[in-house]
Design a protein around this motif. Structure first.
Motif, mmCIF file in Angstrom:
data_model
loop_
_atom_site.group_PDB
_atom_site.id
_atom_site.type_symbol
_atom_site.label_atom_id
_atom_site.label_comp_id
_atom_site.label_asym_id
_atom_site.label_seq_id
_atom_site.Cartn_x
_atom_site.Cartn_y
_atom_site.Cartn_z
ATOM 1 N N VAL A 184 0.827 -1.204 0.000
ATOM 2 C CA VAL A 184 0.000 0.000 0.000
ATOM 3 C C VAL A 184 0.862 1.255 0.000
ATOM 4 O O VAL A 184 0.635 2.192 -0.781
ATOM 5 C CB VAL A 184 -0.951 0.004 1.223
ATOM 6 N N TRP A 185 1.867 1.277 0.876
ATOM 7 C CA TRP A 185 2.705 2.467 0.969
ATOM 8 C C TRP A 185 3.612 2.620 -0.238
ATOM 9 O O TRP A 185 3.866 3.733 -0.698
ATOM 10 C CB TRP A 185 3.518 2.432 2.269
ATOM 11 N N ALA A 186 4.090 1.489 -0.790
ATOM 12 C CA ALA A 186 4.920 1.567 -1.998
ATOM 13 C C ALA A 186 4.109 2.130 -3.165
ATOM 14 O O ALA A 186 4.579 3.012 -3.904
ATOM 15 C CB ALA A 186 5.475 0.187 -2.343
ATOM 16 N N PHE A 187 2.879 1.628 -3.321
ATOM 17 C CA PHE A 187 2.014 2.089 -4.411
ATOM 18 C C PHE A 187 1.635 3.543 -4.193
ATOM 19 O O PHE A 187 1.648 4.358 -5.122
ATOM 20 C CB PHE A 187 0.769 1.206 -4.475
ATOM 21 N N ARG A 188 1.319 3.899 -2.947
ATOM 22 C CA ARG A 188 0.965 5.278 -2.632
ATOM 23 C C ARG A 188 2.120 6.219 -2.940
ATOM 24 O O ARG A 188 1.926 7.301 -3.497
ATOM 25 C CB ARG A 188 0.568 5.357 -1.153
ATOM 26 N N ILE A 191 2.388 6.745 -6.690
ATOM 27 C CA ILE A 191 1.367 7.701 -7.135
ATOM 28 C C ILE A 191 1.786 9.119 -6.767
ATOM 29 O O ILE A 191 1.660 10.054 -7.567
ATOM 30 C CB ILE A 191 -0.005 7.353 -6.515
ATOM 31 N N ARG A 192 2.279 9.271 -5.544
ATOM 32 C CA ARG A 192 2.713 10.585 -5.081
ATOM 33 C C ARG A 192 3.805 11.158 -5.985
ATOM 34 O O ARG A 192 3.808 12.353 -6.297
ATOM 35 C CB ARG A 192 3.221 10.495 -3.635
ATOM 36 N N GLN A 193 4.722 10.302 -6.413
ATOM 37 C CA GLN A 193 5.796 10.753 -7.288
ATOM 38 C C GLN A 193 5.251 11.226 -8.639
ATOM 39 O O GLN A 193 5.737 12.206 -9.214
ATOM 40 C CB GLN A 193 6.814 9.621 -7.495
ATOM 41 N N GLN A 194 4.228 10.542 -9.148
ATOM 42 C CA GLN A 194 3.615 10.950 -10.413
ATOM 43 C C GLN A 194 2.991 12.333 -10.292
ATOM 44 O O GLN A 194 3.095 13.166 -11.196
ATOM 45 C CB GLN A 194 2.543 9.936 -10.857
ATOM 46 N N ILE A 195 2.328 12.580 -9.145
ATOM 47 C CA ILE A 195 1.693 13.882 -8.916
ATOM 48 C C ILE A 195 2.744 14.963 -8.697
ATOM 49 O O ILE A 195 2.666 16.058 -9.273
ATOM 50 C CB ILE A 195 0.753 13.813 -7.690
ATOM 51 N N TYR A 201 -0.268 12.603 -18.119
ATOM 52 C CA TYR A 201 -1.304 11.630 -17.767
ATOM 53 C C TYR A 201 -1.236 10.366 -18.616
ATOM 54 O O TYR A 201 -1.439 9.262 -18.105
ATOM 55 C CB TYR A 201 -2.677 12.301 -17.899
ATOM 56 N N HIS A 202 -0.955 10.491 -19.909
ATOM 57 C CA HIS A 202 -0.929 9.298 -20.751
ATOM 58 C C HIS A 202 0.235 8.394 -20.386
ATOM 59 O O HIS A 202 0.130 7.165 -20.489
ATOM 60 C CB HIS A 202 -0.913 9.670 -22.233
ATOM 61 N N GLN A 203 1.354 8.971 -19.942
ATOM 62 C CA GLN A 203 2.483 8.155 -19.497
ATOM 63 C C GLN A 203 2.171 7.466 -18.167
ATOM 64 O O GLN A 203 2.522 6.302 -17.954
ATOM 65 C CB GLN A 203 3.729 9.021 -19.370
ATOM 66 N N PHE A 204 1.518 8.184 -17.283
ATOM 67 C CA PHE A 204 1.088 7.633 -15.996
ATOM 68 C C PHE A 204 0.203 6.408 -16.210
ATOM 69 O O PHE A 204 0.414 5.337 -15.610
ATOM 70 C CB PHE A 204 0.359 8.738 -15.234
ATOM 71 N N ALA A 205 -0.786 6.529 -17.093
ATOM 72 C CA ALA A 205 -1.710 5.423 -17.356
ATOM 73 C C ALA A 205 -1.002 4.258 -18.036
ATOM 74 O O ALA A 205 -1.223 3.093 -17.683
ATOM 75 C CB ALA A 205 -2.873 5.915 -18.221
ATOM 76 N N ALA A 206 -0.140 4.555 -19.004
ATOM 77 C CA ALA A 206 0.549 3.494 -19.734
ATOM 78 C C ALA A 206 1.450 2.680 -18.814
ATOM 79 O O ALA A 206 1.532 1.449 -18.929
ATOM 80 C CB ALA A 206 1.358 4.089 -20.885
#
Length: 443
Positions: A184-188, A191-195, A201-206
């Motif tokens: 959970v924390w690794a995934f969070r 995500i935080r790094q993407q923000i 957005y298209h790179q984030f989704a891909a």
């Protein structure tokens, strides 16, 4: 159709174009319905009858094809007169054009205190502090200039990153029930790094769709722990990234849209190559590209071959893996749903309602309240590199977003055209932080 008074009528005509180029009037064979019978009814022969002021859509079906004709009922507007409105960017021009058409007069701007509370909650997820309120209200700079500066300050601050990390964690169902504590924390944090880096957005989704490897070293792979079957991953992917509800056609063809049961299993088959094996600690996993397993269509009892539910002009490399092909198809600029769905979703976060609403129900039978506005926002988003922060800046700097909550006699019944601000319920986290701040309790 633009009708004036109750009982006014308008006949629809349905023209079908066939593969040989011929056309035919199929009005008598078409099936009609209405999206809101309290505003307008549609007879079996396509005759629209106005019921009361408002907007609806006449829904039309013919041989598996679907279309919608927006209906506007003006009602009695005696004494109405349009007054020129400020236009801060292209959003305002397109919103005001619709308001003029519907004979709605928008509210004026919110005062500085109302604006500051709204924009701080929307961008940073918390109310402004007393110090921030006093500094903003006592700033002698003209209102528009200091509002623009405040938007920039909030977008550059840590509150923006934390608030939108939470939003995306919710959208991607990142929770301990399906992912381990460390996962959970690794995934969070991923995500935080993407923000924080404003990842396009298209790179984030891909990256999410194609993620492989150790769930701690490549946290995006945790996406496949949340929905562990190809069907469930596909349902989450279409709802979040396409704004459509593909789960409606799992057991039968969609009753109100073109999606079929066959397409449900064909799209799910793109996730059939996700392999998983536990790591030594048994708590985390490694995801790999395996030989595809079978996704069986219960209607035929045969494995479904991967196939996109619709084609577009975007390039897809047929030599790539299934998920790589899916990511290319999904994030292509030519995909009519991908960019539009996130623009519509973000609009709802700031205006209280999507231009298409609900935001995860984009279909012919649920048309946009302002299609020109949605198309312009989508084009701008694509043309500027799928920049989510820029999208927020554009929305918040519009006069439309900054309008007051108070309505007037010409817009008090409007809830779809953004003529005044709509009251919105605080999220649980916002309410909690507001109470902590108001009471001075330790965090």
């Amino acid at each position: 159709p633009l009708l004036q008074l109750r009982h006014d009528q308008q006949q629809l005509i349905v023209i079908a174009k066939f593969s040989d180029g011929s056309t035919r009037d199929v009005t008598r064979e078409a099936v009609f319905d209405t999206s809101n019978f309290e505003v307008a009814t549609v007879s079996k022969t396509g005759l629209i009858t106005a019921v009361q002021r408002g907007e609806a859509a006449a829904l039309v079906r013919y041989e598996g094809n679907y279309a919608a004709a927006p209906i506007s009922i003006l009602g009695n507007r005696d004494g109405y007169e349009w007054a020129p409105q400020p236009e801060y960017n292209f959003i305002d021009g397109l919103v005001n054009a619709k308001l003029q058409r519907m004979k709605i007069l928008p509210s004026g701007l919110a005062d500085d205190a109302e604006f500051l509370r709204r924009v701080t909650l929307d961008i940073a997820g918390v109310p402004p502090t007393i110090e921030e309120i006093n500094a903003f209200l006592n700033d002698p700079t003209d209102s528009r200039t200091k509002r623009t500066a405040k938007i920039e300050q909030l977008l550059a601050g840590p509150g923006y990153v934390e608030h939108w990390t939470l939003k995306w964690s919710d959208l991607l169902l990142n929770r301990r029930k399906t992912v381990s504590e460390r996962g959970v924390w690794a995934f969070r944090n991923w995500i935080r790094q993407q923000i924080a880096t404003n990842r396009p957005y298209h790179q984030f989704a891909a990256e999410l769709i194609t993620a492989n490897g150790n769930t701690l070293e490549n946290p995006a792979a945790n996406y496949f722990r949340i929905a562990r079957e190809p069907k469930l991953v596909m349902e989450n992917m279409t709802q979040v990234f396409l704004g459509t509800r593909f789960n409606c056609n799992q057991c039968h063809d969609h009753p109100f849209e073109r999606w079929t049961q066959r397409q449900y299993y064909e799209l799910a088959a793109y996730f059939a190559d996700v392999g998983r094996r536990p790591m030594a600690d048994g708590d985390e996993f490694i995801f790999t590209m395996n030989a595809p397993s079978a996704v069986v269509n219960p209607d035929t009892n045969q494995p479904a071959a991967p196939k996109f539910p619709f084609e577009h002009a975007g390039a897809v490399d047929s030599a790539s893996s299934r998920r790589e092909q899916l990511a290319q198809w999904l994030t292509a600029a030519q995909n009519p749903y991908f960019a539009k769905s996130i623009v519509n979703r973000y609009w709802s976060y700031f205006l209280g309602k999507g231009i298409i609403d609900p935001v995860d129900d984009i279909r012919a039978g649920n048309p946009a309240s302002n299609p020109e506005l949605l198309d312009a926002l989508t084009k701008d988003f694509i043309d500027n590199g799928y920049d989510l922060k820029r999208l927020i800046r554009l929305i918040c700097n519009s006069e439309t977003y900054q309008r007051a909550l108070d309505a007037n006699q010409w817009n008090e019944d409007d809830s779809t055209n953004f003529s005044h601000a709509m009251p919105r319920r605080l999220a649980a986290e916002q309410l909690y932080d507001s109470i902590i701040q108001a009471t001075g309790a330790p965090k």
